[in-house]
Scaffold this active site. Structure first.
Site, PDB file in Angstrom:
ATOM      1  N   ASP A  30       0.832  -1.207   0.000  1.00 53.01           N
ATOM      2  CA  ASP A  30       0.000   0.000   0.000  1.00 53.01           C
ATOM      3  C   ASP A  30       0.866   1.257   0.000  1.00 53.01           C
ATOM      4  O   ASP A  30       0.580   2.229  -0.702  1.00 53.01           O
ATOM      5  CB  ASP A  30      -0.906   0.012   1.240  1.00 53.01           C
ATOM      6  CG  ASP A  30      -2.051  -0.971   1.117  1.00 53.01           C
ATOM      7  OD1 ASP A  30      -2.178  -1.606   0.054  1.00 53.01           O
ATOM      8  OD2 ASP A  30      -2.811  -1.115   2.091  1.00 53.01           O
ATOM      9  N   MET A  80     -11.835   7.656  -1.184  1.00 50.67           N
ATOM     10  CA  MET A  80     -11.546   8.792  -0.311  1.00 50.67           C
ATOM     11  C   MET A  80     -10.167   9.346  -0.604  1.00 50.67           C
ATOM     12  O   MET A  80      -9.245   8.605  -0.942  1.00 50.67           O
ATOM     13  CB  MET A  80     -11.599   8.361   1.165  1.00 50.67           C
ATOM     14  CG  MET A  80     -12.979   8.351   1.760  1.00 50.67           C
ATOM     15  SD  MET A  80     -12.916   8.056   3.546  1.00 50.67           S
ATOM     16  CE  MET A  80     -12.358   6.360   3.594  1.00 50.67           C
ATOM     17  N   LYS A 107     -10.856   3.492  10.000  1.00 50.01           N
ATOM     18  CA  LYS A 107     -10.888   3.046   8.605  1.00 50.01           C
ATOM     19  C   LYS A 107     -10.402   1.604   8.580  1.00 50.01           C
ATOM     20  O   LYS A 107      -9.206   1.336   8.647  1.00 50.01           O
ATOM     21  CB  LYS A 107      -9.998   3.923   7.724  1.00 50.01           C
ATOM     22  CG  LYS A 107     -10.051   3.535   6.245  1.00 50.01           C
ATOM     23  CD  LYS A 107      -9.153   4.421   5.402  1.00 50.01           C
ATOM     24  CE  LYS A 107      -9.213   4.000   3.936  1.00 50.01           C
ATOM     25  NZ  LYS A 107      -8.728   2.621   3.714  1.00 50.01           N
ATOM     26  N   CYS A 411      22.035 -28.436  14.089  1.00 50.65           N
ATOM     27  CA  CYS A 411      23.381 -28.716  14.584  1.00 50.65           C
ATOM     28  C   CYS A 411      23.227 -29.620  15.798  1.00 50.65           C
ATOM     29  O   CYS A 411      22.521 -29.282  16.747  1.00 50.65           O
ATOM     30  CB  CYS A 411      24.089 -27.413  14.966  1.00 50.65           C
ATOM     31  SG  CYS A 411      25.679 -27.692  15.793  1.00 50.65           S
TER      32      CYS A 411
END
Length: 647
Positions: A30, A80, A107, A411
């Protein structure tokens, strides 16, 4: 920016937008997409005559291409305008000619949905689509439990809101998809969008979607304020979030933003900002719209928790049990004020699942104090310079040969420096040798001053080793040395547990002790795998560990007086052979109930199945109790359990 570069960025933004809206498979984070859009806006504001009609700033979303029918909204669904800081918020408010009376709410980061009601009945549900036309997902909408199918308002009305998936449900969905070897959702938003657009409605139903209203479209309501409209909508039976406020001025809006930001991690669903809206509907009508946005509302975005960066290398970490964990080395990126340079990759199966390579662009998410992790690989952005991540052959710390189990690489050297301190802390812990006074801080102090260099060296500590160390006086030293001496007398199963063998916990250690005694470390793969409750992975781990460490174990036998507890069970007990699961908070430690059940011939399991006979539950019992009831397993509280074992 030149016109040619601008058009290239328009094409790239459209590519990213189509991937996001049409396929629910974003090609960028985003934050990266927002930054690109802001670049386009800057150019367009300075070059109004050269604005491309194809620019994402000139439209809401790409034209729909899907298997769902199209459905037109009665009123347009708008996007918006985003604002990212106080100065941008104040600039928006100035353009909106409004300095007071704002309606604010979270939101939510989900998928927008338009619901149409006629004569009090839900008649259709549609995605936002391009704002004018969406996808008809009515059948799936009827599977969302918290959407009212009938309302008390009889006139035509469009109710709009956000469909979200709760964070916990999102994790469960991805866990299930991983088991089915399906691709994982990158985030709850993509999961919500994908869940709405299922051709099989039963999938939508099982996703446990939630709908939160945020506005109306077509309506004949006569309210003067948006807050009144939303109260009316919620009174019809829709969910209401507990963080909805009316702010008298912008200072109160900023204060509310800071407050909501602190709740970001606590909220059960994802939020990416706060909606700020003019409450006066007459002023909203007067302000109107731009090509893309209403002028009377804005999304005040939160700092990004997910960003795109490049994976530039792999570091290998050695854990207490010797497991090698690959850690991605990243080009530094700022996530919510923290510079992130690395992210966990968990194990090499995760690397294969992600198909991630060195030099790939990846999406990185950080949530609260959780270690950053890679959620997506942008394979479409590969440039031919990527390199495969291969399985290591040698331990990065001690250079001993590694055991490669596929998912786990280990390991087996218990003196490996990277695992030694944690190995010692585990070795002396309460469930192992239980050396009182030898806690984590003391172990680290003794290791730092080279007083402890191996597990065995614990039993060679002398009074003089503590002299001069901060916090150690005569009484404390003597108490610790006495505790070490007492620990020499311990049960064999505790010693086996203390060794920290991968896949071998307390229950398995008891089984080894009772089955083989002190010869437990000299058995074959077949002998191990034939033990009840043991699988091939456990047997392989035992074989590899004992192959590397069998002489060390014999040396320990010289230092310790190990006892083999004979489990005396009462074969006439009513719970003999019965399987229990314990869940919730009880009046005594869970280990006490476990020991009692085993002494009476019962077994304790960690998960509920059809083979479970009893679930013993206490306060705040969770999903295990719910599953037991679904399977009709007998559930008893502590009082009923006490009565049962008295019989």
């Amino acid at each position: 920016m030149k016109k040619e570069e601008y058009l290239e960025k328009v094409a790239l933004a459209n590519l990213w937008m189509r991937a996001y809206y049409e396929k629910d498979e974003p090609l960028a984070s985003d934050e990266e997409y927002d930054a690109l859009i802001r670049e386009l806006r800057v150019f367009e504001e300075q070059n109004k005559d050269e604005v491309s009609k194809d620019s994402p700033t000139q439209k809401i979303a790409p034209t729909i291409q899907s298997e769902f029918k199209k459905i037109a909204h009665l009123k347009r669904m708008w996007s918006m305008e985003d604002v990212f800081d106080e100065s941008e918020l104040r600039a928006w408010a100035k353009r909106a000619k409004c300095e007071k009376n704002f309606f604010i709410e979270p939101k939510f980061d989900g998928a927008s949905l338009n619901l149409l009601y006629e004569n009090g009945k839900l008649v259709s549900g549609a995605t936002r689509g391009d704002g004018e036309v969406g996808e008809d997902i009515t059948l799936n909408v009827f599977e969302i439990e918290n959407i009212p199918k009938n309302i008390a308002y009889k006139k035509r009305i469009e109710i709009r809101g956000e469909v979200v998936i709760l964070k916990d449900d999102f994790e469960k969905i991805n866990e299930k998809r991983a088991l089915l070897n399906q691709s994982l959702f990158a985030n709850p938003r993509n999961a919500a969008s994908g869940s709405l657009r299922q051709l099989d409605t039963s999938i939508t139903k099982e996703r446990n979607l939630k709908f939160y209203p945020w506005g109306v479209g077509e309506n004949t309501l006569n309210f003067t304020k948006h807050s009144e409209v939303m109260q009316f909508v919620r009174d019809l039976g829709f969910l209401k979030d507990d963080f909805i406020k009316l702010c008298a001025n912008l200072d109160e809006v900023l204060k509310a933003y800071d407050e909501l930001l602190t709740l970001r991690e606590k909220k059960p669903m994802m939020m990416d900002g706060m909606v700020v809206r003019v409450d006066d509907l007459a002023l909203c009508e007067e302000l109107g719209y731009t090509v893309k946005f209403p002028k009377f509302m804005a999304a005040f975005k939160f700092p990004a928790l997910e960003k795109t960066t490049r994976l530039i290398g792999i570091n290998l970490q050695v854990g207490r049990s010797g497991v090698i964990t690959p850690v991605a080395v990243l080009e530094p990126v700022n996530l919510d004020g923290v510079v992130v340079k690395s992210a966990t990759l968990h194990n090499f199966d995760e690397i294969a699942r992600l198909d991630v390579k060195i030099n790939d662009f990846v999406s990185v998410i950080r949530s609260g104090d959780v270690i950053p992790k890679i959620t997506k690989v942008f394979k479409e952005r590969r440039e031919g310079l990527e390199m495969e991540i291969s399985h290591p052959k040698l331990c990065p710390t001690c250079q001993s040969e590694l055991l490669d189990e596929g998912t786990l690489i280990k390991c087996q050297n218990i003196d490996c420096e990277d695992r030694l301190v944690n190995s010692i802390i585990h070795f002396v812990s309460k469930k192992c040798l239980n050396i009182d006074g030898l806690g984590e801080n003391i172990v680290e102090l003794l290791y730092k001053h080279k007083k402890i260099t191996t597990l065995e060296s614990i039993f060679h500590l002398k009074f003089s080793d503590f002299e001069g160390l901060e916090g150690f006086k005569e009484k404390k030293i003597n108490n610790l040395l006495n505790a070490i001496e007492q620990a020499r007398e311990c049960e064999l199963f505790r010693f086996i547990t203390a060794l920290g063998i991968e896949h071998i916990g307390e229950v398995a250690a008891k089984k080894l002790s009772l089955s083989f005694g002190k010869e437990w470390h000299k058995q074959s793969f077949e002998a191990y795998v034939n033990l009840e409750g043991f699988g091939e992975q456990m047997a392989l781990s035992l074989c590899e560990f004992t192959r590397v460490n069998h002489t060390r174990i014999d040396e320990f036998y010289k230092l310790l007086n190990l006892k083999i507890e004979k489990l005396e069970v009462k074969s006439d007990s009513v719970i003999f052979g019965k399987t229990f699961v314990i869940t919730g908070t009880l009046s005594r430690p869970r280990d006490e109930f476990k020991a009692l059940i085993e002494n009476l011939g019962g077994k304790v399991s960690g998960s509920v199945s059809k083979k479970t006979d009893y679930v013993l539950f206490g306060e705040e019992a969770g999903s295990k109790l719910s599953k037991a009831k679904e399977l009709e397993v007998k559930c008893i509280d502590e009082s009923a359990f006490n009565e049962l074992v008295k019989e």
